[in-house]
Motif scaffolding. Structure first.
Motif, PDB file in Angstrom:
ATOM      1  N   THR A  87       8.489-109.145 -27.329  1.00 18.49           N
ATOM      2  CA  THR A  87       8.084-110.172 -26.360  1.00 18.49           C
ATOM      3  C   THR A  87       7.423-109.502 -25.160  1.00 18.49           C
ATOM      4  N   THR A  88       8.098-108.477 -24.649  1.00 16.54           N
ATOM      5  CA  THR A  88       7.584-107.703 -23.514  1.00 16.54           C
ATOM      6  C   THR A  88       7.444-106.256 -23.959  1.00 16.54           C
ATOM      7  N   LEU A  89       6.347-105.633 -23.566  1.00 20.25           N
ATOM      8  CA  LEU A  89       6.167-104.194 -23.805  1.00 20.25           C
ATOM      9  C   LEU A  89       6.033-103.527 -22.449  1.00 20.25           C
ATOM     10  N   THR A  90       6.978-102.653 -22.136  1.00 22.18           N
ATOM     11  CA  THR A  90       6.972-101.978 -20.839  1.00 22.18           C
ATOM     12  C   THR A  90       6.607-100.515 -21.035  1.00 22.18           C
ATOM     13  N   VAL A  91       5.580-100.081 -20.302  1.00 16.42           N
ATOM     14  CA  VAL A  91       5.110 -98.692 -20.412  1.00 16.42           C
ATOM     15  C   VAL A  91       5.396 -97.947 -19.113  1.00 16.42           C
ATOM     16  N   HIS A  92       5.545 -96.638 -19.227  1.00 15.30           N
ATOM     17  CA  HIS A  92       5.755 -95.787 -18.049  1.00 15.30           C
ATOM     18  C   HIS A  92       4.410 -95.418 -17.442  1.00 15.30           C
ATOM     19  N   VAL A  93       4.314 -95.551 -16.130  1.00 11.22           N
ATOM     20  CA  VAL A  93       3.072 -95.222 -15.440  1.00 11.22           C
ATOM     21  C   VAL A  93       2.727 -93.737 -15.636  1.00 11.22           C
ATOM     22  N   GLU A  94       3.753 -92.898 -15.838  1.00 13.48           N
ATOM     23  CA  GLU A  94       3.509 -91.455 -16.041  1.00 13.48           C
ATOM     24  C   GLU A  94       2.767 -91.198 -17.351  1.00 13.48           C
ATOM     25  N   THR A  95       2.824 -92.141 -18.275  1.00 14.70           N
ATOM     26  CA  THR A  95       2.209 -91.945 -19.600  1.00 14.70           C
ATOM     27  C   THR A  95       0.865 -92.655 -19.732  1.00 14.70           C
ATOM     28  N   CYS A  96       0.456 -93.364 -18.671  1.00 15.35           N
ATOM     29  CA  CYS A  96      -0.748 -94.211 -18.756  1.00 15.35           C
ATOM     30  C   CYS A  96      -1.742 -93.854 -17.670  1.00 15.35           C
ATOM     31  N   GLU A  98      -4.637 -94.874 -17.322  1.00 19.08           N
ATOM     32  CA  GLU A  98      -5.330 -96.119 -16.956  1.00 19.08           C
ATOM     33  C   GLU A  98      -4.363 -97.274 -17.154  1.00 19.08           C
ATOM     34  N   ALA A  99      -3.373 -97.347 -16.275  1.00 19.94           N
ATOM     35  CA  ALA A  99      -2.291 -98.320 -16.503  1.00 19.94           C
ATOM     36  C   ALA A  99      -2.807 -99.757 -16.521  1.00 19.94           C
ATOM     37  N   ALA A 100      -3.806-100.058 -15.678  1.00 19.97           N
ATOM     38  CA  ALA A 100      -4.303-101.441 -15.646  1.00 19.97           C
ATOM     39  C   ALA A 100      -4.865-101.829 -17.008  1.00 19.97           C
ATOM     40  N   SER A 101      -5.607-100.921 -17.615  1.00 18.08           N
ATOM     41  CA  SER A 101      -6.189-101.272 -18.915  1.00 18.08           C
ATOM     42  C   SER A 101      -5.100-101.331 -19.991  1.00 18.08           C
ATOM     43  N   THR A 102      -4.060-100.520 -19.856  1.00 13.08           N
ATOM     44  CA  THR A 102      -2.949-100.595 -20.820  1.00 13.08           C
ATOM     45  C   THR A 102      -2.258-101.959 -20.716  1.00 13.08           C
ATOM     46  N   LEU A 103      -2.042-102.415 -19.483  1.00 13.52           N
ATOM     47  CA  LEU A 103      -1.374-103.718 -19.319  1.00 13.52           C
ATOM     48  C   LEU A 103      -2.256-104.846 -19.863  1.00 13.52           C
ATOM     49  N   ALA A 125       2.821 -95.413  -7.065  1.00 10.67           N
ATOM     50  CA  ALA A 125       2.121 -95.180  -8.337  1.00 10.67           C
ATOM     51  C   ALA A 125       1.890 -96.482  -9.103  1.00 10.67           C
ATOM     52  N   LEU A 126       2.656 -97.520  -8.769  1.00 10.50           N
ATOM     53  CA  LEU A 126       2.505 -98.801  -9.478  1.00 10.50           C
ATOM     54  C   LEU A 126       1.319 -99.608  -8.964  1.00 10.50           C
ATOM     55  N   ILE A 127       0.884 -99.303  -7.729  1.00 13.13           N
ATOM     56  CA  ILE A 127      -0.029-100.210  -7.014  1.00 13.13           C
ATOM     57  C   ILE A 127      -1.270-100.618  -7.811  1.00 13.13           C
TER      58      ILE A 127
END
Ligand code: DX5
Ligand code: ZN
Length: 223
Positions: A87-96, A98-103, A125-127
Motif C-alpha cells: 500500500t505504502t512504499l517508504t524509501v530512505h533518503v540516503e538511498t535516493c 533523486e528522492a522526488a523522482s523516486t516518490l 535532507a527531506l526538504i
C-alpha cells in the motif's frame, strides 16, 4: 491531541511459523496497518523479506501494507513490491539521490509514497522531496533490528519534521519507528507523530499481541 493516529505492528518480531495467525490477531486487536521491514544486507546489516512475502501477507489481511525499504537502490524493487500488493512504499533518503523522482515513481505505481531518514541524517535532507510524500518516517533507532532502545534525541527531529509538514500544509502521516512502546509513545505523540510502528512491544508483549496493541493505544488515549 485529538487527530487520529494509526498503529502499525512490525512483523519483524512475529513468529514466522504462525505469521498468518499473528497478522489476524493484530487485525482483530485493532491494528491499522501491517509494517513490513525489508532489509538487504547492504544498506543495513540484516537480511529479511522480499516481494514474495508481501504477496502472501496481501492474501492474509485486508489491512494496508506499510512497506519500509531499507535497501540500496530501492528503485529496482518498487515495481515488484507494488505488484505484490504494498500500500505504502517508504524509501530512505540516503538511498535516493533523486528522492522526488523516486516518490513520483512510487505514486505512479499506485502506492502511497513514504520518505524516511536514518538517525544521523538531518531533517533538512527531506526538504526537496517532502511535498511529494504521503508519509514521512523518522527513525528512532538505527535501522536493522527490532528490540533496540528508543533514541530520545530523535524527539526534536520529529517536532522539526512536524513543523516542515505543517508549513507545507501537508496531510502526510508522520510515522515513527524504533523502540516505540507504552513507555515511549507519549513523547513522540507530543512531538507530532501520528503513525506508530512497533515490533517488540506488540509481538513480544508478555500477555500477547492484543495486550501489546491495547497498551500502546491506552498510553495514547490517557495522555
Ligand atoms: C528497525 C525496523 C523497525 C523495527 C522496530 O530497523 O525498521 O520497524 O521492526 O522494532 P521495535 O519496535 O522492536 O523497535
Ligand atoms: Zn521499519
Amino acid at each position: 491531541m485529538s487527530h487520529p493516529f494509526v498503529i502499525a505492528p512490525s512483523i519483524l518480531s512475529a513468529d514466522f511459523i504462525r505469521l498468518g495467525e499473528q497478522i489476524a490477531e493484530c487485525e482483530a486487536a485493532g491494528a491499522d496497518w501491517i509494517h513490513v521491514d525489508v532489509m538487504d544486507g547492504h544498506f543495513v546489516p540484516n537480511l529479511t523479506m522480499g516481494p514474495f512475502i508481501v504477496e502472501h501477507i496481501r492474501r492474509a489481511t485486508s489491512l494496508p501494507l506499510d512497506v519500509h525499504l531499507m535497501v540500496a537502490n530501492p528503485e529496482d524493487l518498487l515495481e515488484p513490491f507494488a505488484k505484490a500488493g504494498a500500500t505504502t512504499l517508504t524509501v530512505h533518503v540516503e538511498t535516493c539521490p533523486e528522492a522526488a523522482s523516486t516518490l513520483k515513481k512510487i505514486r505512479s505505481l499506485g502506492c502511497q509514497a513514504g520518505l524516511t531518514l536514518n538517525p544521523a541524517t538531518p531533517a533538512s535532507a527531506l526538504i526537496p522531496a517532502l511535498p511529494l510524500a504521503d508519509l514521512a518516517l523518522v527513525m528512532t533507532v538505527h535501522p536493522g533490528y527490532s528490540g533496540q532502545a528508543f533514541m530520545p534525541e530523535m524527539v526534536a527531529k520529529i517536532a522539526e519534521v512536524r513543523r516542515m509538514l505543517d508549513d507545507l500544509a501537508s496531510t502526510a502521516w508522520l510515522e515513527v519507528d524504533g523502540g516505540i512502546s507504552a513507555a515511549t509513545i507519549s513523547r513522540v505523540r507530543e512531538a507530532g507523530a501520528d503513525a506508530f510502528v512497533a515490533a517488540n512491544a506488540i509481538f513480544k508483549h508478555p500477555d500477547g499481541i492484543a495486550a501489546g496493541i491495547a497498551s500502546i493505544k491506552n498510553a495514547i488515549q490517557n495522555m
